[in-house]
Design an enzyme around this catalytic site. Structure first.
Site, PDB file in Angstrom:
ATOM      1  N   GLU A  69       0.826  -1.216   0.000  1.00 11.22           N
ATOM      2  CA  GLU A  69       0.000   0.000   0.000  1.00 11.22           C
ATOM      3  C   GLU A  69       0.856   1.261   0.000  1.00 11.22           C
ATOM      4  O   GLU A  69       0.432   2.305  -0.476  1.00 11.22           O
ATOM      5  CB  GLU A  69      -0.953   0.011   1.202  1.00 11.22           C
ATOM      6  CG  GLU A  69      -2.169  -0.890   1.008  1.00 11.22           C
ATOM      7  CD  GLU A  69      -3.324  -0.602   1.958  1.00 11.22           C
ATOM      8  OE1 GLU A  69      -3.123   0.052   3.001  1.00 11.22           O
ATOM      9  OE2 GLU A  69      -4.445  -1.044   1.660  1.00 11.22           O
TER      10      GLU A  69
ATOM     11  N   HIS B  17       9.263 -26.260   0.683  1.00  7.90           N
ATOM     12  CA  HIS B  17       8.640 -27.342  -0.091  1.00  7.90           C
ATOM     13  C   HIS B  17       7.545 -26.761  -0.972  1.00  7.90           C
ATOM     14  O   HIS B  17       6.550 -27.415  -1.257  1.00  7.90           O
ATOM     15  CB  HIS B  17       8.074 -28.399   0.866  1.00  7.90           C
ATOM     16  CG  HIS B  17       9.126 -28.969   1.753  1.00  7.90           C
ATOM     17  ND1 HIS B  17       9.711 -30.193   1.533  1.00  7.90           N
ATOM     18  CD2 HIS B  17       9.744 -28.434   2.847  1.00  7.90           C
ATOM     19  CE1 HIS B  17      10.625 -30.400   2.470  1.00  7.90           C
ATOM     20  NE2 HIS B  17      10.681 -29.354   3.271  1.00  7.90           N
TER      21      HIS B  17
ATOM     22  N   LYS C 118     -13.866   0.069  -3.800  1.00  2.50           N
ATOM     23  CA  LYS C 118     -14.836   0.596  -2.831  1.00  2.50           C
ATOM     24  C   LYS C 118     -15.925   1.372  -3.567  1.00  2.50           C
ATOM     25  O   LYS C 118     -17.106   1.196  -3.312  1.00  2.50           O
ATOM     26  CB  LYS C 118     -14.139   1.551  -1.856  1.00  2.50           C
ATOM     27  CG  LYS C 118     -13.356   0.877  -0.774  1.00  2.50           C
ATOM     28  CD  LYS C 118     -12.999   1.938   0.257  1.00  2.50           C
ATOM     29  CE  LYS C 118     -11.923   1.482   1.192  1.00  2.50           C
ATOM     30  NZ  LYS C 118     -11.366   2.587   1.965  1.00  2.50           N
TER      31      LYS C 118
HETATM   32  O1  PA5 Z   1      -3.255   1.437   5.776  1.00  2.00           O
HETATM   33  C1  PA5 Z   1      -4.393   1.853   5.632  1.00  2.00           C
HETATM   34  O2  PA5 Z   1      -4.682   3.058   5.802  1.00  2.00           O
HETATM   35  C2  PA5 Z   1      -5.537   0.929   5.275  1.00  2.00           C
HETATM   36  O3  PA5 Z   1      -5.096  -0.365   5.089  1.00  2.00           O
HETATM   37  C3  PA5 Z   1      -6.589   0.925   6.375  1.00  2.00           C
HETATM   38  O4  PA5 Z   1      -6.008   0.541   7.582  1.00  2.00           O
HETATM   39  C4  PA5 Z   1      -7.762  -0.011   6.043  1.00  2.00           C
HETATM   40  O5  PA5 Z   1      -8.312   0.336   4.818  1.00  2.00           O
HETATM   41  C5  PA5 Z   1      -8.835   0.071   7.122  1.00  2.00           C
HETATM   42  O6  PA5 Z   1      -9.284   1.369   7.259  1.00  2.00           O
HETATM   43  P1  PA5 Z   1     -10.097   1.854   8.500  1.00  2.00           P
HETATM   44  O7  PA5 Z   1      -9.244   1.760   9.707  1.00  2.00           O
HETATM   45  O8  PA5 Z   1     -10.484   3.258   8.187  1.00  2.00           O
HETATM   46  O9  PA5 Z   1     -11.313   0.970   8.636  1.00  2.00           O
END
Ligand code: PA5
Length: 490
Positions: free
Chosen positions: A305, A349, A457
């Site tokens: 990410e 493995h 989303k």
């Molecule tokens: O790193 C991030 O910002 C995302 O992975 C969020 O943690 C994830 O989308 C969950 O979001 P939220 O805490 O708003 O539910």
């Protein structure tokens, strides 16, 4: 106190040859970039307004107020001894750090055996998928009167967590009655989101209902374990302060601008050199420890990410010097190494065949423990295994894997932990966070947003008719439907 160490021998041409290893010239060619990146990060780390704007406030988490930490430790302890079960709801950064902590720092089989928990609650994770199976089974088998729920969502809007929380709330209400909210703890944004609205309304009615903690300003999901994960650490009986001290130690170690004194910066530099110059696009994270498997999963999200980005970064500087990082829409870069979680010896493995003989497009990062919480001697085989300790076998297996990779000119490196405990785990976490921040800097992307996650989303919200979808988004979906031709269905 000892520290975790970074062994980068096998990243260089001296081990794996110059076609696949980092050469002195590669490092020389990157030296201006690394120096600039280190200077820039130092500058933004020093500015509170920049840190908050960019999402770098996690760098301050190791130095949290000790009396606040003690309060959380006590609250978690009380919850854990009062209830039989805790369900923690959350996804992505609101889940993976907790799971990594539980697997690493609580005993193996923590949930299965009461004697290992010392009177503490079992801890289950849910709200991290839309698969209806796990939550159904969990709620059918737990007693709501004996169950405490933590709901974690920074935005308070994430579908997976929101849906699971709604289902659990109804289950608790039915099983416990009107004071069910006293069995819920919420961790969410201090101001915005529907979860925050709910918390505020409940708190106004009854201060014991939906007790809560804020996700700190400027702390993004995947960098937030040392914020949102504290209550959970206390529940499973981990000394929070030790984790923070480990992280603080690593923060100090990583404050050097000299990449050869800064293990996280060096890690990112070598990985980026191999990625950019030698085509090593895949990042295999392979702890040789069952307990660190979920830490590899946590790292996958952290790297993917943070650095997997379509656009380069544009830096805007306000009059007071505050930096704002935005996507430079004119600069399509499509960068980022692809992280793959793995574990030794299990995956020797499995994926290891590809690591050794498949395309030479990856680096392997091992995590190696020098000492295990438990050990077993092999007896009864009557052969070369007789009398050998498991820890020794595992250690030799890891060394053997390194050797085999080197023989095939496959770059790899090892993070060595003296043992697995809160202090070293805190170091490890912070090491990877700093390395990822530096890797983002070297790639010139914004490592602290995740715009790519919005696509699915938006489509879901459109299909579910969520009110308030921006017109341009719904128009785009309408104009570009997902086409399924029957001729391509067998
Ligand atoms: O790193 C991030 O910002 C995302 O992975 C969020 O943690 C994830 O989308 C969950 O979001 P939220 O805490 O708003 O539910």
């Amino acid at each position: 106190m000892k520290q975790i160490r970074f062994d980068f021998n096998n990243m260089f041409d001296s081990s794996v040859g110059k076609t696949h290893g980092v050469t002195a010239n590669d490092l020389k060619a990157m030296s201006c970039l690394t120096a600039k990146a280190a200077r820039h990060l130092k500058k933004v780390f020093a500015s509170e307004s920049s840190r908050i704007n960019i999402g770098l406030e996690w760098t301050r988490l190791p130095l949290q107020n000790k009396s606040f930490v003690r309060v959380i430790q006590k609250a978690g302890d009380a919850i854990s001894h009062k209830y039989e079960n805790v369900i923690s709801l959350g996804i992505g950064g609101s889940y993976l750090g907790l799971k990594a902590a539980q697997d690493a720092l609580a005993s193996s089989y923590y949930n299965e055996f009461a004697s290992l928990r010392g009177g503490r609650a079992k801890v289950y994770f849910d709200g991290n998928n839309l698969d209806p199976d796990t939550l159904s089974v969990l709620l059918k088998n737990l007693n709501p009167k004996k169950t405490f729920v933590i709901v974690i969502s920074k935005s308070g809007e994430t579908t997976e967590t929101k849906a699971a929380f709604a289902v659990i709330e109804a289950w608790l209400k039915k099983g416990v009655g009107k004071n069910y909210g006293r069995q819920i703890f919420a961790i969410t944004d201090p101001k915005s989101g529907t979860l925050r609205l709910k918390v505020n309304a409940e708190q106004a009615r009854d201060t014991m209902s939906l007790r809560n903690l804020p996700v700190l300003k400027g702390v993004g999901g995947r960098f937030s374990e040392l914020n949102i994960g504290l209550l959970h650490l206390a529940i499973i009986g981990v000394d929070i302060q030790e984790v923070l001290e480990g992280a603080a130690y690593m923060a100090k170690k990583c404050s050097s601008e000299d990449i050869f004194q800064n293990p996280a910066y060096l890690y990112a530099t070598l990985q980026t050199a191999l990625y950019k110059k030698k085509g090593k696009q895949i990042a295999i994270m392979m702890p040789f420890s069952e307990r660190l498997k979920s830490t590899a999963d946590w790292y996958v999200q952290l790297l993917a990410e943070s650095t997997g980005k379509k656009f380069g970064r544009a830096i805007r500087v306000a009059e007071d010097g505050t930096e704002v990082w935005v996507a430079n829409k004119k600069k399509i870069v499509n960068v980022g190494r692809t992280p793959v979680p793995s574990r030794g010896t299990n995956d020797l493995h499995s994926i290891q065949q590809n690591n050794i003989e498949g395309e030479n497009n990856k680096t392997v990062t091992f995590i190696r423990l020098e000492k295990f919480p438990h050990d077993i001697k092999v007896t009864g085989t009557g052969d070369f295994l007789e009398g050998k300790f498991y820890s020794k076998l595992l250690s030799i297996a890891q060394e053997a894997t390194e050797w085999a990779l080197v023989r095939e000119s496959r770059p790899n490196c090892t993070i060595i932990l003296p043992e697995i405990n809160p202090y070293y785990w805190g170091q490890l976490l912070f090491f990877f966070e700093m390395a990822t921040a530096f890797e983002g800097e070297l790639l010139d992307v914004n490592a602290f947003d995740q715009p790519g996650v919005e696509g699915y989303k938006n489509y879901m919200y459109y299909k579910l008719r969520k009110p308030g979808i921006p017109k341009n988004v719904s128009e785009e979906i309408k104009k570009n439907p997902l086409v399924k031709k029957t001729k391509y269905l067998l």
